[in-house]
Design an enzyme around this catalytic site. Structure first.
Site, PDB file in Angstrom:
ATOM      1  N   ARG A  32       2.847   4.633  -1.399  1.00 23.19           N
ATOM      2  CA  ARG A  32       1.843   4.317  -2.413  1.00 23.19           C
ATOM      3  C   ARG A  32       2.420   4.713  -3.756  1.00 23.19           C
ATOM      4  O   ARG A  32       3.139   5.727  -3.861  1.00 23.19           O
ATOM      5  CB  ARG A  32       0.544   5.112  -2.170  1.00 23.19           C
ATOM      6  N   GLU A  73      -0.784  -0.160 -10.426  1.00 19.42           N
ATOM      7  CA  GLU A  73      -0.522  -1.328  -9.593  1.00 19.42           C
ATOM      8  C   GLU A  73      -1.649  -2.325  -9.803  1.00 19.42           C
ATOM      9  O   GLU A  73      -2.820  -1.927  -9.639  1.00 19.42           O
ATOM     10  CB  GLU A  73      -0.441  -0.899  -8.124  1.00 19.42           C
ATOM     11  N   HIS A 119       4.115  -5.150  -3.791  1.00 21.41           N
ATOM     12  CA  HIS A 119       3.416  -4.591  -2.621  1.00 21.41           C
ATOM     13  C   HIS A 119       3.352  -5.607  -1.466  1.00 21.41           C
ATOM     14  O   HIS A 119       2.267  -6.025  -1.045  1.00 21.41           O
ATOM     15  CB  HIS A 119       2.000  -4.126  -3.018  1.00 21.41           C
TER      16      HIS A 119
HETATM   17  P1  NAP Z   1       1.730   7.454   9.713  1.00 22.02           P
HETATM   18  O1  NAP Z   1       2.268   7.001  11.023  1.00 22.02           O
HETATM   19  O2  NAP Z   1       0.431   8.182   9.689  1.00 22.02           O
HETATM   20  O3  NAP Z   1       2.850   8.370   9.018  1.00 22.02           O
HETATM   21  C1  NAP Z   1       2.633   9.163   7.892  1.00 22.02           C
HETATM   22  C2  NAP Z   1       3.514  10.398   8.004  1.00 22.02           C
HETATM   23  O4  NAP Z   1       3.405  11.154   6.808  1.00 22.02           O
HETATM   24  C3  NAP Z   1       3.107  11.309   9.160  1.00 22.02           C
HETATM   25  O5  NAP Z   1       4.231  11.599   9.936  1.00 22.02           O
HETATM   26  C4  NAP Z   1       2.613  12.584   8.463  1.00 22.02           C
HETATM   27  O6  NAP Z   1       2.984  13.711   9.274  1.00 22.02           O
HETATM   28  C5  NAP Z   1       3.378  12.540   7.146  1.00 22.02           C
HETATM   29  N1  NAP Z   1       2.704  13.292   6.083  1.00 22.02           N
HETATM   30  C6  NAP Z   1       1.395  13.328   5.769  1.00 22.02           C
HETATM   31  N2  NAP Z   1       1.180  14.133   4.734  1.00 22.02           N
HETATM   32  C7  NAP Z   1       2.384  14.646   4.388  1.00 22.02           C
HETATM   33  C8  NAP Z   1       2.814  15.553   3.384  1.00 22.02           C
HETATM   34  N3  NAP Z   1       1.947  16.123   2.546  1.00 22.02           N
HETATM   35  N4  NAP Z   1       4.137  15.831   3.303  1.00 22.02           N
HETATM   36  C9  NAP Z   1       5.030  15.285   4.151  1.00 22.02           C
HETATM   37  N5  NAP Z   1       4.664  14.407   5.137  1.00 22.02           N
HETATM   38  C10 NAP Z   1       3.366  14.102   5.239  1.00 22.02           C
HETATM   39  O7  NAP Z   1       1.565   6.223   8.710  1.00 22.02           O
HETATM   40  P2  NAP Z   1       2.468   4.909   8.594  1.00 22.02           P
HETATM   41  O8  NAP Z   1       1.882   3.834   9.422  1.00 22.02           O
HETATM   42  O9  NAP Z   1       3.890   5.278   8.799  1.00 22.02           O
HETATM   43  O10 NAP Z   1       2.196   4.500   7.060  1.00 22.02           O
HETATM   44  C11 NAP Z   1       2.529   5.385   6.016  1.00 22.02           C
HETATM   45  C12 NAP Z   1       2.012   4.852   4.689  1.00 22.02           C
HETATM   46  O11 NAP Z   1       2.775   3.717   4.281  1.00 22.02           O
HETATM   47  C13 NAP Z   1       0.569   4.304   4.708  1.00 22.02           C
HETATM   48  O12 NAP Z   1      -0.381   5.343   4.603  1.00 22.02           O
HETATM   49  C14 NAP Z   1       0.537   3.367   3.527  1.00 22.02           C
HETATM   50  O13 NAP Z   1       0.133   4.070   2.368  1.00 22.02           O
HETATM   51  C15 NAP Z   1       1.995   2.938   3.382  1.00 22.02           C
HETATM   52  N6  NAP Z   1       2.207   1.512   3.724  1.00 22.02           N
HETATM   53  C16 NAP Z   1       2.667   0.670   2.759  1.00 22.02           C
HETATM   54  C17 NAP Z   1       2.943  -0.654   3.075  1.00 22.02           C
HETATM   55  C18 NAP Z   1       3.468  -1.611   2.052  1.00 22.02           C
HETATM   56  O14 NAP Z   1       3.139  -2.781   2.111  1.00 22.02           O
HETATM   57  N7  NAP Z   1       4.300  -1.153   1.130  1.00 22.02           N
HETATM   58  C19 NAP Z   1       2.702  -1.129   4.374  1.00 22.02           C
HETATM   59  C20 NAP Z   1       2.216  -0.238   5.308  1.00 22.02           C
HETATM   60  C21 NAP Z   1       1.976   1.090   4.978  1.00 22.02           C
HETATM   61  P3  NAP Z   1       2.242  15.104   9.128  1.00 22.02           P
HETATM   62  O15 NAP Z   1       0.788  14.750   9.006  1.00 22.02           O
HETATM   63  O16 NAP Z   1       2.576  15.886  10.344  1.00 22.02           O
HETATM   64  O17 NAP Z   1       2.821  15.680   7.916  1.00 22.02           O
HETATM   65  C1  GLV Z   2      -0.235  -1.504   2.941  1.00 19.85           C
HETATM   66  O1  GLV Z   2       0.102  -0.939   1.965  1.00 19.85           O
HETATM   67  C2  GLV Z   2      -1.034  -0.910   3.962  1.00 19.85           C
HETATM   68  O2  GLV Z   2      -1.498   0.225   3.786  1.00 19.85           O
HETATM   69  O3  GLV Z   2      -1.266  -1.601   4.972  1.00 19.85           O
END
Ligand code: NAP
Ligand code: GLV
Length: 336
Positions: free
Chosen positions: A246, A275, A296
């Site tokens: 984000r 954004e 994005h």
């Molecule tokens: P996820 O599986 O929940 O992974 C998030 C990771 O971040 C977890 O391992 C969590 O582990 C860690 N985390 C949380 N708080 C933290 C902190 N303060 N410091 C360090 N690590 C931390 O989620 P995901 O599916 O991988 O997606 C992650 C993010 O990507 C989404 O929330 C979204 O904002 C973004 N995203 C963007 C796009 C795009 O189009 N650009 C697409 C999809 C997703 P712990 O809780 O153990 O720390």
């Molecule tokens: C994209 O940024 C998502 O959170 O799915």
């Protein structure tokens, strides 16, 4: 309660999701392409006595929206990120919240790599060079970039997308460093199975040692501004920062200064703060030499956007029928 129940959809999503809903519910889809303001969503939910709300990550879903219809049973966001939804308020009101984890993991990791490669090998500059008719001959020093193979990749947030991004490093013989709030033995084992030794370190160590730093944390109070001036000071001056998480995870002003002062080499951003990033934003003066920005689109493949639509519809359907959601944001955030 109306019969059939009404579902309000803040913008058109791929048909596979909406068709499924139309079989069972009165589906009202807002036709504009730009996002509604929060008061418009609130008014629409109230006017339609909506039982279901299908929203996008650009829609602010706060307590006012949640209170707009006493029949509202479920909010389903067409995204994995749920930082735009007030989860506490939904939980207090017994309103279910769905999101779309998993289906977009590999597509988004592909895109983190696209940005990484664009920055490392200067592909946008290279394309511009050809288009500007500047390609006169083969040149010994033309557009020299950074090697990706054998480099160190630092993953901030080793969740689904962070792990999938790290896994792709196996093909490039990379060393993987990662940081999360807790160590992830299961994720380490998953990476070890493809020959990667992922080392858990604190953020400072990761920033100091990585050639490429890729951000994969959700936006929370803790991660807002996680990468600021002090963090850029710790990074190597030849490092590349990739943000597909984000925009707010990176302090835009600090990034601007870091690029200006050559504190890091380049940044690749799929998400920005603000954004969308206006074309006349100050940060864009660094593009394309030090900066690549995309609008994005991390999860935007035809297949994945369709699967997200199906998942968002399935969450919404379960919420209206009073069943547990296949993918509950409240559960994933530890609220239920
Ligand atoms: P996820 O599986 O929940 O992974 C998030 C990771 O971040 C977890 O391992 C969590 O582990 C860690 N985390 C949380 N708080 C933290 C902190 N303060 N410091 C360090 N690590 C931390 O989620 P995901 O599916 O991988 O997606 C992650 C993010 O990507 C989404 O929330 C979204 O904002 C973004 N995203 C963007 C796009 C795009 O189009 N650009 C697409 C999809 C997703 P712990 O809780 O153990 O720390
Ligand atoms: C994209 O940024 C998502 O959170 O799915």
């Amino acid at each position: 309660m109306s019969e059939p129940p009404t579902v309000y959809v803040t913008r058109e999503i791929p048909g596979v999701g909406l068709d499924r809903l139309r079989d069972r519910y009165e589906v009202v889809v807002r036709e504009e392409t730009l996002p509604p303001g929060r008061s418009e969503i609130e008014a629409a939910v109230a006017d339609h006595d909506a039982e279901g709300l299908l929203c996008l990550l650009t829609d602010e879903i706060d307590a006012g929206v949640l209170d707009a219809s006493s029949d509202l049973a479920v909010v389903s966001t067409y995204s994995v990120g749920y930082d735009h939804v007030d989860l506490e308020a939904a939980h207090e009101r017994g309103i279910a919240v769905g999101h779309t984890p998993g289906v977009l993991t590999e597509t988004t990791a592909d895109f983190a790599w696209a940005l990484l490669m664009m920055c490392a090998r200067r592909t946008v500059e290279a394309h511009d060079h050809v288009e500007a008719d500047a390609w006169e001959t083969w040149e010994p020093t033309l557009l020299r970039g950074a090697d990706v193979h054998d480099a160190t990749l630092g993953i901030v947030g080793l969740g689904d997308i962070g792990t999938a991004t790290a896994r792709r490093g196996a093909g490039f013989g990379m060393d993987i460093l990662y940081t999360s709030r807790s160590r992830k033995p299961d994720r380490e084992a998953e990476l070890e199975a493809v020959g990667l030794d992922a080392t858990y370190v604190d953020l400072d160590e990761l920033l100091a040692a990585s050639d490429f730093v890729s951000l994969h944390v959700p936006l929370t109070d803790e991660t807002d501004g996680l990468i600021g001036a002090a963090e850029f000071e710790r990074m190597r001056d030849d490092a590349v920062l990739v943000n597909t998480a984000r925009g707010e995870v990176v302090d835009t002003e600090a990034l601007d200064e870091a690029l200006e002062a050559d504190r890091i080499a380049r940044a690749g951003l799929d998400v920005t703060d603000p954004e969308p990033l206006p074309a006349d934003h100050r940060l864009l003066r660094h593009a394309p030499e030090k900066l690549v920005v995309t609008p994005h689109i991390g999860s935007s493949s035809v297949e994945t956007r369709g699967r997200m639509a199906e998942m968002a519809a399935a969450n919404l359907e379960a919420g209206i029928e009073g069943e547990p959601l296949p993918n509950s944001a409240l559960r994933d955030a530890g609220l239920e």
